[in-house]
Scaffold this motif. Sequence first.
Motif, PDB file in Angstrom:
ATOM      1  N   VAL A   3      36.922  33.015  38.692  1.00 42.11           N
ATOM      2  CA  VAL A   3      37.837  34.038  38.183  1.00 42.11           C
ATOM      3  C   VAL A   3      38.781  34.538  39.279  1.00 42.11           C
ATOM      4  O   VAL A   3      39.974  34.752  39.046  1.00 42.11           O
ATOM      5  CB  VAL A   3      37.035  35.239  37.616  1.00 42.11           C
ATOM      6  N   ARG A   4      38.216  34.666  40.471  1.00 39.50           N
ATOM      7  CA  ARG A   4      39.046  35.164  41.576  1.00 39.50           C
ATOM      8  C   ARG A   4      40.219  34.221  41.853  1.00 39.50           C
ATOM      9  O   ARG A   4      41.353  34.666  42.085  1.00 39.50           O
ATOM     10  CB  ARG A   4      38.157  35.310  42.800  1.00 39.50           C
ATOM     11  N   GLN A   5      39.937  32.912  41.816  1.00 41.23           N
ATOM     12  CA  GLN A   5      41.024  31.945  42.038  1.00 41.23           C
ATOM     13  C   GLN A   5      42.015  31.963  40.878  1.00 41.23           C
ATOM     14  O   GLN A   5      43.216  31.848  41.081  1.00 41.23           O
ATOM     15  CB  GLN A   5      40.450  30.533  42.179  1.00 41.23           C
ATOM     16  N   GLN A   6      41.473  32.104  39.665  1.00 43.36           N
ATOM     17  CA  GLN A   6      42.381  32.157  38.511  1.00 43.36           C
ATOM     18  C   GLN A   6      43.311  33.353  38.633  1.00 43.36           C
ATOM     19  O   GLN A   6      44.516  33.250  38.407  1.00 43.36           O
ATOM     20  CB  GLN A   6      41.589  32.254  37.204  1.00 43.36           C
ATOM     21  N   LEU A   7      42.752  34.497  39.007  1.00 44.17           N
ATOM     22  CA  LEU A   7      43.585  35.695  39.168  1.00 44.17           C
ATOM     23  C   LEU A   7      44.632  35.467  40.257  1.00 44.17           C
ATOM     24  O   LEU A   7      45.795  35.841  40.101  1.00 44.17           O
ATOM     25  CB  LEU A   7      42.716  36.905  39.537  1.00 44.17           C
ATOM     26  N   THR A   8      44.209  34.821  41.342  1.00 43.21           N
ATOM     27  CA  THR A   8      45.146  34.566  42.439  1.00 43.21           C
ATOM     28  C   THR A   8      46.332  33.730  41.949  1.00 43.21           C
ATOM     29  O   THR A   8      47.492  34.047  42.222  1.00 43.21           O
ATOM     30  CB  THR A   8      44.428  33.848  43.603  1.00 43.21           C
ATOM     31  N   GLN A  28      40.757  40.514  45.921  1.00 42.15           N
ATOM     32  CA  GLN A  28      39.448  40.766  46.522  1.00 42.15           C
ATOM     33  C   GLN A  28      38.571  41.574  45.581  1.00 42.15           C
ATOM     34  O   GLN A  28      39.088  42.351  44.780  1.00 42.15           O
ATOM     35  CB  GLN A  28      39.633  41.574  47.808  1.00 42.15           C
ATOM     36  N   PRO A  29      37.268  41.412  45.694  1.00 40.45           N
ATOM     37  CA  PRO A  29      36.389  42.245  44.885  1.00 40.45           C
ATOM     38  C   PRO A  29      36.674  43.725  45.191  1.00 40.45           C
ATOM     39  O   PRO A  29      36.896  44.068  46.353  1.00 40.45           O
ATOM     40  CB  PRO A  29      34.986  41.865  45.350  1.00 40.45           C
ATOM     41  N   ALA A  30      36.687  44.552  44.168  1.00 45.08           N
ATOM     42  CA  ALA A  30      37.003  45.962  44.377  1.00 45.08           C
ATOM     43  C   ALA A  30      35.902  46.622  45.204  1.00 45.08           C
ATOM     44  O   ALA A  30      34.727  46.291  45.088  1.00 45.08           O
ATOM     45  CB  ALA A  30      37.153  46.666  43.038  1.00 45.08           C
TER      46      ALA A  30
END
Length: 568
Positions: A3-8, A28-30
């Motif tokens: 998910v982090r890469q998708q958001l990026t 980054q994780p909040a």
Amino acid sequence: MNVRQQLTERFQAAFAAAGVPDAAPLVQPAGKPEFGDYQVNGVMAAAKRAGSKPRDLAQQIIAAVDAQDLVEKLEIAGPGFINVTLANSVLIESVAPDAALITPASHSETVVVDYSAPNLAKEMHVGHLRSTIIGDAIARILEALGHRVIRQNHVGDWGTQFGMLLTYLAETSDRSDELADIEEFYRSAKARFDADAQFADRARQAVVALQSGDPAALAQWQKFIRISLSHCQAIYDRLGTTLTMADVMAESAYNDALPGIISDLAEKGLLSESEGAQCVFLDEYQAKDGSPMGVIVQKSDGGYLYSTTDLAAVRHRTITLNADRVIYLTDARQSQHFAQIFLISRRAGFSREAAVLEHQPFGNMLGKDGRPFKSREGGLIKLNELLDEAVAKALKLITEKDPELQASQRESLARMVGIGAVKYADLSKNRTSNYIFDWDQMLSFEGNTAPYLQYAYTRIRSIFRRANTTAAELEGVITIQTPPERALCLSLSRFQEVLEQVAGDVYPHHLCSYLYDLASVFMRFYEACPILSEADDVKTSRLLLADRTAITLKKGLELLGIETPERM
Ligand code: ARG
């Protein structure tokens, strides 16, 4: 893609659409739950360069981003951060029973991991613990992500000290157990060498005989190496590392390649003579007077050095083994050595252009007094003795906790907890700092320790025993009804992302912090959300979450090389 890469990716496109295509969003994780699940950084820097107001730019980015399928809420915070709250459906999907725990990387690399690498003239001591433990965790994690890992145990099995050892071995070979304690053997040989000039002479002749390939000397040397390696292997097995004899690629294995390394350096015009020795001078490294510093690759007597062997090893790894990436794990004192080796390899063409060479250093293990970790007598602590002590301490704790336990169960638990505690204590610290070896801390059932995580795992398994069911028997889906359930889903969904991070930066403590956080989030969920007393659909959902937590903890610990008992 996690998910982090998708958001990026999505935000990268949105930055471009908002007129700042060159800026890179950093997702980054909040830091806190009130900041959402992830935070997008990079807006402020982009606004500064574009000469616009950060909050206005953030607003434009939010308007442009195509992330409805992932996101429930986007908010501007502070001077221009974007807080992202994921859609519950995304979280549920990523933790569902049929969702893979680990997804292999889309591009699989060949990675050489150089770790452990003790000197075979002596016994393995605590100085080799960090390289062995960290290297093994990295190798496992890379493999789990679908990379092809080649372990290389670059043991020191060559050099002048072997002349002394072989000469002493010849003198004492009437005793069948002379090599039972390599450390003791080394000490006696050294004492003899220092005290007796004739012995020292014979030792020097033995080095010459060995280097010129004298069959008798070679046979003696092989015997010594075989025994010393089998001591190491016993420790690897006891520690539960994945290293085997097949991973040994000793310094001596490069002997035949060394003359070619020198002639290649000469051909490339990189070699200079200095006081009879062959050196490579590097402008990047300067002596105190500002002149370039030389790396000696051949001594005036023709002998080769640690550096020469490492140049041959780079070539073997990146060209023969075709590695895309080579990771070296040694303590920080060797940082300059590796920086120089990598530089020379690039210049001389010993490393393939595209191959990445990384020295990942670590700090020292210190005693409670903050000084180098030593035995009471002031010597180096032998690994075997350290592990004996760990298991004995764990056995005592376990016996106190549950005196009813059967002896055999108690012993196997003590082994898992004691060895696990030592490994985890090392892995959970930022590798580049020194760390204090503290028995009480590492064996505590509270805090960021192996016993805490092992215990958390067994607690989840006991829920299933009480429910008298297994995850495979559950029919139903995961739903999110309360904040603790959501927090648990979010934590679970991040496993992949954390593994990828560790595979990239070679800091296993990120995985430890993650597992500790996951276990803590689970405990909060478990306190707030009853399971067994609930209606069937809620009970099933919560049991599925519990199971996912258990398998994530178990897998995470396994990737760190730590066993998990089913009960304790
Ligand atoms: N044997 C060396 C030592 O004990 C470590 C070897 C590390 N690997 C290498 N390719 N130099 O310090």
